[in-house]
Write an enzyme that holds these catalytic residues in place. Structure first.
Site, PDB file in Angstrom:
ATOM      1  N   CYS A  71       0.713  -1.177   0.102  1.00 35.78           N
ATOM      2  CA  CYS A  71       0.100   0.343   0.061  1.00 35.78           C
ATOM      3  C   CYS A  71       0.864   1.325   0.065  1.00 35.78           C
ATOM      4  CB  CYS A  71      -0.970  -0.144   1.305  1.00 35.78           C
ATOM      5  SG  CYS A  71      -2.092   1.445   1.501  1.00 35.78           S
ATOM      6  N   HIS A 116      -9.662  -3.462  -1.335  1.00 34.03           N
ATOM      7  CA  HIS A 116      -8.516  -2.741  -0.681  1.00 34.03           C
ATOM      8  C   HIS A 116      -8.765  -1.055  -0.262  1.00 34.03           C
ATOM      9  CE1 HIS A 116      -4.072  -1.915   0.121  1.00 34.03           C
ATOM     10  NE2 HIS A 116      -4.462  -0.709  -0.258  1.00 34.03           N
ATOM     11  N   GLU A 117      -9.469  -0.742  -1.558  1.00 33.62           N
ATOM     12  CA  GLU A 117      -9.490   0.974  -1.577  1.00 33.62           C
ATOM     13  C   GLU A 117     -10.763   1.306  -0.722  1.00 33.62           C
ATOM     14  OE1 GLU A 117      -7.126   2.492  -2.441  1.00 33.62           O
ATOM     15  OE2 GLU A 117      -6.140   1.268  -3.827  1.00 33.62           O
ATOM     16  N   HIS A 124     -10.097   1.311   3.045  1.00 37.75           N
ATOM     17  CA  HIS A 124      -9.493   2.430   3.410  1.00 37.75           C
ATOM     18  C   HIS A 124     -10.772   3.371   3.934  1.00 37.75           C
ATOM     19  CE1 HIS A 124      -5.213   2.716   2.766  1.00 37.75           C
ATOM     20  NE2 HIS A 124      -5.532   2.252   1.217  1.00 37.75           N
TER      21      HIS A 124
END
Lengths: 167, 179
Positions: free
Chosen positions: A98, A140-141, A144
């Site tokens: 990341c 993954h995003e 966040h």
């Protein structure tokens, strides 16, 4: 449009739950443009989430079409406002890293395929199914936006084979 | 700051890590990289330490004596300056699985081929599995290929070995993805 610096952990914004976007106006549109510009400027990057550039709002951009792993199965540039994962299917392990956590990678298990509902840049409600690397990048995003880093999801040390159950 | 490598090994039981790290904490040591695992019935710890003041092994004195008294073997090594940081290893990462009926001489031929090809092993695990009647040997290697070496070249070198050793070997590329 400005390319923003990507925040690095332990910046506190990276562990915050981001607020949903209520109104898709100029402010959000320029945030979206900053995200795209930052993603492109980062060269190798295939996605950026708003908190990574200091905006704790539920917005991500993902584009895996230029990456070796994603170029055969993707939706091109995806702009997602208030994304929500409706369905997850399958299981896929990737070695993730990341931009906000430099110099560390780890094996993460994610769904192989996801159905995501979101508003696009024009504010239209959309639902897509993403597979493979694009699905991994989206998960993954979107993580966040909930203050989750891949470090929260590392599933195994480098080689996990020998630490499985005993008979 | 001077760095040290500390290795500790002994019969596995709960509490070893706490005992070791309490001593390090009281000494004022920093633990940088470390890797600890069970091998056989033994717990093995490998740690890279630094200390703001200590310059030599002798300064640790009898700090680790309680561990030795507990049946743990302790080894301390002072690192040369710079020895605490890894050289940048650039190149394709691959996982190599080698497995088959247990027999003497599986690890060496594989490692020899990798070494001869300048392939850097960054992680290696082996384990004896299966039943006592039909033991199976499993080896997992993570390695970095030198610039210019294609995974196919390694593949064909290992294919020959597969026949000689009567083991199965699989290689796959790992592409870490920065998201």
């Amino acid at each position: 449009m400005p390319v923003k610096d990507v925040l690095i952990y332990p910046h506190p914004l990276l562990k915050k739950i981001c607020a949903p976007v209520e109104h898709l106006g100029e402010e959000i549109d320029s945030l979206i443009q900053d995200l795209i510009d930052t993603m492109v400027a980062a060269g190798h990057s295939v996605g950026v989430a708003a908190p990574q550039i200091g905006a704790p709002r539920r917005v991500v951009v993902v584009d895996v079409s230029h990456s070796k792993l994603g170029r055969d199965d993707n939706h091109g540039l995806l702009v997602m406002v208030n994304p929500e994962i409706l369905e997850r299917e399958g299981r896929k392990v990737s070695r993730e890293g990341c931009m906000s956590v430099p110099d560390y990678t780890g094996n993460v298990v994610r769904a192989e395929s996801v159905v995501v509902q979101f508003l696009d840049r024009e504010g239209k409600q959309r639902v897509i199914r993403a597979r493979g690397f694009e699905a991994v990048a989206l998960q993954h995003e979107i993580d966040h936006l909930d203050g989750l880093l891949f470090l929260d999801r590392v599933s195994s040390l480098k080689t996990d084979l020998f630490r499985r159950k005993k008979r | 700051m001077t760095h040290f490598a500390l290795t500790i090994i002994g019969r596995d039981r709960p509490g070893i890590v706490a005992k070791v790290t309490e001593i390090l904490y009281r000494l004022g040591c920093n633990i940088a990289d470390s890797s600890c695992t069970i091998l056989g019935g033994q717990f093995a710890m490998i740690l890279i330490l630094s200390h703001p003041k200590m310059q030599s092994n002798e300064e640790f004195g009898t700090s680790f004596a309680p561990l030795e008294a507990d049946g743990l073997s302790v080894f301390l090594r002072k690192l040369q300056p710079g020895g605490e940081s890894a050289a940048e290893i650039d190149g394709e990462i691959c996982m190599i699985s080698v497995y088959g009926s247990d027999k003497p001489g599986i690890v060496y031929p594989v490692a020899k081929i990798l070494g001869d090809m300048q392939i850097n092993i960054t992680d290696l695990n082996t384990k004896l599995v299966g039943t006592p009647q039909r033991p199976v040997y499993v080896m997992m290697i993570e390695a970095v290929l030198p610039a210019g070496l294609e995974i196919e070249e390694l593949s064909s070198a290992l294919d020959r070995l597969k026949k000689d050793l009567q083991v199965d070997i699989a290689i796959r590329s790992i592409t870490p993805v920065e998201l």
